[in-house]
Design an enzyme around this catalytic site. Structure first.
Site, mmCIF file in Angstrom:
data_model
loop_
_atom_site.group_PDB
_atom_site.id
_atom_site.type_symbol
_atom_site.label_atom_id
_atom_site.label_comp_id
_atom_site.label_asym_id
_atom_site.label_seq_id
_atom_site.Cartn_x
_atom_site.Cartn_y
_atom_site.Cartn_z
ATOM 1 N N CYS A 133 24.274 43.377 78.764
ATOM 2 C CA CYS A 133 24.477 43.360 80.207
ATOM 3 C C CYS A 133 24.176 44.740 80.801
ATOM 4 C CB CYS A 133 25.919 42.943 80.511
ATOM 5 S SG CYS A 133 26.253 42.719 82.264
ATOM 6 N N CYS A 134 24.702 45.804 80.166
ATOM 7 C CA CYS A 134 24.424 47.163 80.653
ATOM 8 C C CYS A 134 22.939 47.481 80.541
ATOM 9 C CB CYS A 134 25.230 48.197 79.857
ATOM 10 S SG CYS A 134 26.937 48.397 80.401
ATOM 11 N N CYS A 214 31.301 49.005 87.316
ATOM 12 C CA CYS A 214 31.200 47.608 87.739
ATOM 13 C C CYS A 214 32.597 46.970 87.802
ATOM 14 C CB CYS A 214 30.346 46.819 86.755
ATOM 15 S SG CYS A 214 28.633 47.321 86.722
ATOM 16 N N CYS A 217 34.284 45.442 84.596
ATOM 17 C CA CYS A 217 34.512 46.362 83.472
ATOM 18 C C CYS A 217 35.292 47.609 83.884
ATOM 19 C CB CYS A 217 33.172 46.776 82.860
ATOM 20 S SG CYS A 217 32.191 45.371 82.307
ATOM 21 N N CYS A 241 27.752 53.418 79.191
ATOM 22 C CA CYS A 241 26.962 52.234 79.543
ATOM 23 C C CYS A 241 25.595 52.236 78.870
ATOM 24 C CB CYS A 241 26.787 52.141 81.045
ATOM 25 S SG CYS A 241 25.899 53.521 81.758
HETATM 26 S S1 SF4 Z 1 29.526 47.813 83.228
HETATM 27 FE FE1 SF4 Z 1 29.993 45.636 82.758
HETATM 28 S S2 SF4 Z 1 29.155 44.394 84.449
HETATM 29 FE FE2 SF4 Z 1 28.280 46.481 84.594
HETATM 30 S S3 SF4 Z 1 26.343 46.326 83.585
HETATM 31 FE FE3 SF4 Z 1 27.800 47.045 82.031
HETATM 32 S S4 SF4 Z 1 28.654 45.190 81.027
HETATM 33 FE FE4 SF4 Z 1 27.547 44.554 82.918
#
Ligand code: SF4
Length: 247
Positions: A133-134, A214, A217, A241
């Site tokens: 996701c990151c 985010c 998180c 991240c």
């Molecule tokens: S901090 Fe969380 S929501 Fe944001 S990009 Fe990374 S995993 Fe995804």
């Protein structure tokens, strides 16, 4: 997921890995004892004129570096990664700071829509694979944003702990160079910058958030918590991240 891909090495900055390493050694010998605006000034106007950018999360401490940069060059390109998972308050705060500091060149980078549709169609990837996701929402957009730049300024500090404990003022980032003007700053130094420039605080700071990323998180932390990043990916084996592994 391995975010340090071979193609990134080959297509990153204009220097080779060896040239970047040599350049950092040379820069450290001349500027390694400087910090804050004294370090930003020669990086922006002499060493990397037109080839340097900055990243900002517009989080709780971000205004400090943004203010110093604005005083050196309010037109410096500033990359903001809109992951599409941020708090609405962060967007509002960004607009407020941009106005107050007179910043003219904010580059808002978003994830690739096609990649999101393919790999995170329901927007819940953070619950199953935070690294991927990151990568989709931060690392890949930043990689795109850094095209054409040889150096970038970051707001990281040693007092954040973890992998940042030994953060140098200037370091290689593969074929690019990262400048960390606040590496040696303490919390009270950051507070001084806010106070002396009457900078507004991120609205969520008063609600118990120390470091803000985010929404899914980022958690509030208990009053008195000294680990600034304790609320990021709380309870998970993750502290960064991935954008600072970009080479
Ligand atoms: S901090 Fe969380 S929501 Fe944001 S990009 Fe990374 S995993 Fe995804």
């Amino acid at each position: 997921m391995n975010v340090m891909r071979e193609e990134d090495i080959l297509t990153g900055g204009s220097m080779s890995l060896e040239e970047a390493t040599d350049r950092v050694a040379s820069l450290m010998s001349r500027y390694g004892n400087l910090q804050g605006a004294a370090l930003i000034e020669p990086m922006v106007h002499e060493e990397f004129n037109g080839k340097i950018t900055m990243t900002s999360s517009f989080g709780t401490e971000a205004a400090a570096l943004l203010a110093l940069v604005a005083e050196v060059d309010a037109n410096l390109p500033i990359i903001f990664l809109d992951t599409r998972k941020l708090f609405g308050e962060t967007h509002t705060y960004r607009e407020q700071l941009v106005d107050q500091l007179g910043l003219t060149n904010i580059k808002i980078m978003r994830p690739d829509e096609n990649k999101l549709k393919a790999d995170d169609p329901d927007g819940m990837l953070f619950a199953s694979d935070v690294a991927k996701c990151c990568y989709l929402r931060k690392v890949e957009p930043l990689q795109r944003a850094l095209t054409g730049y040889d150096a970038w300024l970051t707001g990281r500090k040693r007092f954040h702990g973890g992998e940042r404990d030994a953060l140098p003022a200037i370091e290689t980032a593969g074929t690019r160079i990262k400048i960390n003007p606040l590496a040696g700053y303490k919390p009270e130094d950051i507070d001084d910058i806010f106070e002396h420039r009457a900078l507004p605080r991120h609205p969520l700071q008063a609600e118990g958030f120390l470091s803000i990323g985010c929404m899914p998180c980022t958690d509030r932390v208990d009053p008195g918590t000294t680990d600034v990043r304790a609320g990021r990916w709380a309870g998970q084996d993750k502290t960064e991240c991935g954008i600072h592994y970009i080479i």
